[in-house]
Design an enzyme around this catalytic site. Structure first.
Site, mmCIF file in Angstrom:
data_model
loop_
_atom_site.group_PDB
_atom_site.id
_atom_site.type_symbol
_atom_site.label_atom_id
_atom_site.label_comp_id
_atom_site.label_asym_id
_atom_site.label_seq_id
_atom_site.Cartn_x
_atom_site.Cartn_y
_atom_site.Cartn_z
ATOM 1 C CB SER A 16 46.859 56.265 30.712
ATOM 2 O OG SER A 16 47.003 54.885 30.406
ATOM 3 C CB SER A 138 43.353 42.785 39.195
ATOM 4 O OG SER A 138 41.950 42.976 39.170
ATOM 5 C CE1 TYR A 151 43.661 42.567 33.849
ATOM 6 C CE2 TYR A 151 41.823 42.203 35.344
ATOM 7 C CZ TYR A 151 42.938 42.931 34.960
ATOM 8 O OH TYR A 151 43.325 44.021 35.708
ATOM 9 C CE LYS A 155 46.542 42.206 35.771
ATOM 10 N NZ LYS A 155 47.781 43.024 35.815
ATOM 11 C CB THR A 186 42.340 53.203 34.908
ATOM 12 O OG1 THR A 186 41.667 51.971 34.586
ATOM 13 C CG2 THR A 186 42.763 53.190 36.361
#
Length: 267
Positions: A16, A138, A151, A155, A186
């Protein structure tokens, strides 16, 4: 420059999102793909549109299983030209409300899993003096964003690791690319972890207003084949993309802007 046709490219998180967009675009350009993720049925659906692709479903954090998986993939393909570390999970919770176990999960999925897979794939690339490692970080890997402390940590770690590794292995003919996507539609927000480890679920999320996975894939492929080390992915002029420039030019202003966007803690 690097042509895509004929390359063997391994994509994690290919069922995905950006991984799926890359798989479809690379297959259309003549690449031979290895598609990985946890959802075998979803991978099979993507593979149906990618002639000659191999599906290798596994849990990226099962580190003990990775050596045999890599050996099996390399035996089946004859060697990996590009490794795209794309699988990941996001977060939507304040630091004050986030269990330590959630931070562990974010670091395991978003940093340690791609690091370990790369460790296992890289020696063969070095031996051939050819290859590319593509790490999907990201904008959050460059800017500290509210509700994403874990997160961002993972990252940021990915960006630093990638930059240092690039410096080390350039002498061996292997290139390292970092992707810094802004908003890409997404559904990543739906699967993001809350502070207790549950999934955020359906509901409004800023990323859903982003570019399509197909637009993202074309931007990424253009950057890789042009040998761009750090590839920004998103809509030109979008607010989140402007943050990358603001962080470089005026870090204090960037911090103040992020602080103004932080929701109030319920205490």
């Amino acid at each position: 420059m690097s042509d895509v046709a004929g390359k063997t490219i391994w994509i994690t998180g290919a069922s995905s999102g950006i991984g799926k967009g890359l798989a479809l675009a690379l297959a259309a350009k003549g690449a031979r793909l290895v598609l990985s993720g946890r959802n075998r049925a979803a991978l099979d659906d993507v593979a149906a549109h990618c002639p000659g692709s191999i599906v290798e479903a596994f849990e990226t954090t099962d580190l003990d299983a990775l050596p045999s998986i890599v050996a099996r993939v390399e035996a089946a393909t004859g060697g990996i030209d590009w490794l795209v570390n794309n699988a990941g999970i996001s977060q939507r919770s304040l630091a004050l409300d986030t269990d330590f176990a959630v931070y562990r999960t974010l670091m395991e999925v978003d940093f340690f899993a791609p690091l370990r897979l790369t460790q296992l794939v890289l020696p063969a690339m070095v031996a051939r003096r050819s290859g590319r490692i593509i790490n999907n970080a990201s904008v959050a890997g460059k800017v500290g964003s509210p509700l994403r402390t874990g997160y961002c940590a993972a990252k940021h770690a990915m960006v630093g690791w990638s930059d240092a590794m690039r410096a080390e292995i350039a002498q061996h003919g292997v290139q390292v690319h970092v992707l810094t996507p802004g908003f890409v539609a997404t559904g990543i927000g739906r699967n993001a972890l809350r502070g207790d480890g549950s999934q955020k679920g359906d509901g409004a999320d800023p990323v859903d207003a982003g570019i399509t996975i197909h637009e993202a894939a074309e931007q990424i492929i253009a950057g890789i084949t042009s040998d761009v080390p750090e590839i920004s992915v998103g809509r030109d002029g979008a607010a989140e993309m402007q943050l990358l420039g603001l962080k470089r030019q005026d870090p204090e202003a960037c911090f103040k802007l992020m602080a103004s966007m932080a929701p109030a803690a319920e205490r």
